[in-house]
Scaffold this motif. Structure first.
Motif, short mmCIF file in Angstrom:
data_model
loop_
_atom_site.label_atom_id
_atom_site.label_comp_id
_atom_site.label_asym_id
_atom_site.label_seq_id
_atom_site.Cartn_x
_atom_site.Cartn_y
_atom_site.Cartn_z
N ASP A 122 7.68 4.34 3.13
CA ASP A 122 7.40 5.94 2.45
C ASP A 122 6.31 5.93 1.44
O ASP A 122 6.35 6.26 0.33
CB ASP A 122 8.62 6.28 1.71
CG ASP A 122 9.77 6.49 2.69
OD1 ASP A 122 9.45 6.33 4.00
OD2 ASP A 122 11.10 6.43 2.49
N THR A 123 5.08 5.44 2.02
CA THR A 123 4.04 5.25 1.17
C THR A 123 2.72 6.26 1.30
O THR A 123 1.96 6.25 0.60
CB THR A 123 3.37 3.78 1.47
OG1 THR A 123 2.78 3.83 2.73
CG2 THR A 123 4.48 2.78 1.02
N PHE A 124 3.05 6.89 2.09
CA PHE A 124 1.84 7.81 2.45
C PHE A 124 1.68 9.11 1.49
O PHE A 124 2.72 9.46 0.74
CB PHE A 124 1.98 8.55 3.61
CG PHE A 124 2.36 7.38 4.90
CD1 PHE A 124 1.48 6.67 5.20
CD2 PHE A 124 3.64 7.75 5.69
CE1 PHE A 124 1.70 5.92 6.14
CE2 PHE A 124 3.68 6.85 6.53
CZ PHE A 124 2.84 5.68 6.96
N GLU A 125 0.62 9.37 0.97
CA GLU A 125 0.38 10.12 -0.12
C GLU A 125 0.67 11.71 0.41
O GLU A 125 0.74 11.90 1.58
CB GLU A 125 -1.17 10.15 -0.80
CG GLU A 125 -1.50 8.76 -1.21
CD GLU A 125 -2.71 8.65 -1.47
OE1 GLU A 125 -3.57 9.55 -1.24
OE2 GLU A 125 -3.35 7.54 -2.03
N PRO A 126 1.08 12.40 -0.50
CA PRO A 126 1.45 13.92 0.12
C PRO A 126 0.17 14.43 0.61
O PRO A 126 -1.12 14.30 0.06
CB PRO A 126 1.72 14.59 -1.55
CG PRO A 126 2.09 13.41 -2.25
CD PRO A 126 1.34 12.29 -1.89
N SER A 127 0.26 15.30 1.79
CA SER A 127 -0.72 15.97 2.41
C SER A 127 -1.06 17.33 1.45
O SER A 127 -0.41 17.56 0.68
CB SER A 127 -0.76 15.92 3.75
OG SER A 127 0.51 16.73 3.84
N ARG A 128 -2.13 18.02 2.07
CA ARG A 128 -2.38 19.35 1.48
C ARG A 128 -1.41 20.28 1.52
O ARG A 128 -1.03 20.79 0.35
CB ARG A 128 -3.67 19.81 2.10
CG ARG A 128 -4.87 18.94 2.02
CD ARG A 128 -5.84 19.31 2.82
NE ARG A 128 -5.67 19.53 4.37
CZ ARG A 128 -5.38 18.43 5.02
NH1 ARG A 128 -5.83 17.46 4.55
NH2 ARG A 128 -5.32 18.63 6.26
N SER A 129 -0.70 20.54 2.55
CA SER A 129 0.22 21.77 2.48
C SER A 129 1.52 21.42 2.91
O SER A 129 2.37 22.19 3.39
CB SER A 129 -0.33 22.73 3.78
OG SER A 129 -0.20 22.04 4.90
N ASP A 156 -0.99 18.51 9.61
CA ASP A 156 -1.03 18.30 8.09
C ASP A 156 -0.73 16.94 7.67
O ASP A 156 -1.30 16.81 6.23
CB ASP A 156 0.14 19.34 7.57
CG ASP A 156 -0.26 20.70 7.74
OD1 ASP A 156 -1.27 20.96 7.82
OD2 ASP A 156 0.63 21.83 7.51
N LEU A 157 -0.22 16.19 8.22
CA LEU A 157 -0.29 14.58 7.68
C LEU A 157 -1.46 14.21 7.64
O LEU A 157 -1.88 13.30 6.53
CB LEU A 157 0.79 13.64 8.78
CG LEU A 157 2.29 14.31 8.64
CD1 LEU A 157 2.88 13.23 9.79
CD2 LEU A 157 3.01 14.27 7.39
N GLY A 158 -2.41 14.52 8.74
CA GLY A 158 -3.82 14.31 8.56
C GLY A 158 -4.19 12.43 8.51
O GLY A 158 -3.08 11.89 8.55
N PRO A 159 -5.67 12.23 8.33
CA PRO A 159 -5.81 11.04 8.20
C PRO A 159 -5.44 10.24 6.82
O PRO A 159 -4.98 11.09 6.08
CB PRO A 159 -7.49 11.11 8.21
CG PRO A 159 -7.94 12.44 8.66
CD PRO A 159 -6.36 13.29 8.23
N ILE A 160 -5.64 9.21 6.78
CA ILE A 160 -5.23 8.38 5.65
C ILE A 160 -6.31 7.35 5.01
O ILE A 160 -6.71 6.70 5.87
CB ILE A 160 -4.15 7.46 5.78
CG1 ILE A 160 -2.66 8.23 5.97
CG2 ILE A 160 -3.72 6.67 4.26
CD1 ILE A 160 -1.30 7.62 6.54
N GLU A 161 -6.77 7.53 3.83
CA GLU A 161 -7.90 6.85 3.54
C GLU A 161 -7.40 5.54 3.37
O GLU A 161 -6.37 5.15 2.87
CB GLU A 161 -8.58 7.35 2.15
CG GLU A 161 -9.42 8.38 2.19
CD GLU A 161 -10.81 8.06 2.77
OE1 GLU A 161 -11.19 6.88 2.78
OE2 GLU A 161 -11.49 8.68 3.59
N PRO A 162 -8.31 4.49 3.84
CA PRO A 162 -7.76 3.06 3.63
C PRO A 162 -8.06 2.92 2.05
O PRO A 162 -8.98 3.33 1.52
CB PRO A 162 -8.89 2.27 4.52
CG PRO A 162 -10.20 3.12 4.81
CD PRO A 162 -9.54 4.68 4.67
#
Lengths: 163, 178
Positions: A90-97, B12-18
């Motif tokens: 669960d490491t993904f950073e929050p997205s914009r919306s 909205d999840l979109g790309p992820i910066e490495p």
């Protein structure tokens, strides 16, 4: 890409900058292990450099070619590891919306898809590719790509309803 | 919800910066490969002459000695390791937050949160019983990790570890021929 094929560093770096985040997002969602995604990311861009003279525009977009290399790299790594990735981060950073909890819920649902549905759906819904591009990236037919995305969507709806 | 609307949620999840370190490492690997390619071209160019010279001198050289340091491949930059400090807090399901204490039992639904302070930019990993919960790059100073760990009912005791270094050093070994 023609300039990259001729060995132009600046052109290579332009492509690298343009696609790095989408490629890393794909690698991380497919492998679900940051340390593996790191390696896949690096290896994919090195393979692009090594194979640059084999690229031809009639084969499709550069993006689909890049993701085809990435997909092959991920499969190679899975074969080397002799097992499928299992850990969900669960490491993904929050997205914009989306709120963080929404995001985690969506990422979790994605992670539960079989790989052959997840790759097609991620490329379509998250990366914004059309079915032809997905087909080229995964080395399947456009009809097959459409069918995989449809099956992935059905499965995701079920998963999200349960959660 | 239409298929388009459904897909848009995932869009909205979109790309992820490495991580920045991974970017730097990849660019460095590319540049190394470019240099190696250029050297290879020069070797081919003078290869014929070199072969003739070698034959005329009848010089036969054996394989390098095992353990010869000159045959070892160096990875990493030799940077000084950063110092890393970790603080843990607990956010209760009710919304209150308190300092973590090892002599206290926590309830299901409580979430552990981690704050690290690094003396220099660092690549860190947070692991629980060997499983990576988060990995990423932090700058010098104090930062809250963008991950929490929510305790579940019946969960046994577990060890959380933060591993860190100035950079991750990867040795990639390609597939072995069958």
């Amino acid at each position: 890409m023609d300039a990259v094929r001729d060995g132009n560093d600046a052109a290579y770096m332009t492509l690298f900058e343009r696609h790095r985040a989408s490629l890393y997002g794909y690698a991380l969602r497919m492998t679900r292990r940051p340390e593996v995604a790191d390696d896949v990311f690096q290896e994919t861009f090195l393979r692009v450099h090594r194979a640059r003279t084999t690229w031809a525009s009639h084969q499709g977009s550069f993006r689909s070619w890049l993701f085809r290399i990435a997909t092959n790299t991920i499969r190679d790594r899975a074969r080397q590891a002799a097992r499928r990735p299992e850990v969900l981060d669960d490491t993904f950073e929050p997205s914009r919306s989306t709120t963080p909890s929404d995001r985690i819920m969506l990422e979790r649902a994605l992670a539960q898809l079989p790989e052959n549905l997840r790759d097609a759906f991620v490329l379509t819904a998250v990366m914004g590719m059309d079915h032809n591009e997905v087909a080229a990236a995964l080395d399947i037919t456009p009809d097959n790509a459409r069918a995989r995305v449809s099956r992935a969507r059905t499965r995701l709806r079920e998963l999200l309803e349960v959660s | 919800m239409t298929d388009q609307e459904f897909d848009a949620r995932f869009g909205d999840l979109g790309p992820i910066e490495p991580p920045e370190l991974v970017v730097r490492r990849t660019v460095a690997a590319y540049q190394t490969e470019r240099r190696r390619g250029a050297v290879r071209v020069r070797i081919f160019a003078v290869g014929g002459m070199a072969l003739m010279a070698a034959l005329s001198l009848m010089v036969v050289s054996g394989p390098p000695d095992r353990g010869d340091p000159s045959t070892l491949v160096e990875r990493g930059s030799g940077a000084v390791l950063p110092g890393v400090d970790v603080k843990v807090a607990v956010r209760h399901a009710a919304g209150t937050t308190e300092r973590f204490a090892t002599n206290q039992r926590y309830a299901a639904g409580d979430t552990l949160m981690f704050r690290v302070a690094a003396t220099a930019p660092a690549d860190l990993k947070l692991l629980r019983e060997g499983v990576v919960l988060w990995a990423g790059h932090v700058n010098a100073g104090e930062v809250d990790l963008p991950v929490g760990y929510t305790l579940e009912a019946g969960e046994s005791a577990a060890r959380f570890v933060v591993e860190g270094g100035a950079e991750s050093i990867t040795v990639y070994v390609p597939a072995v021929a069958p």
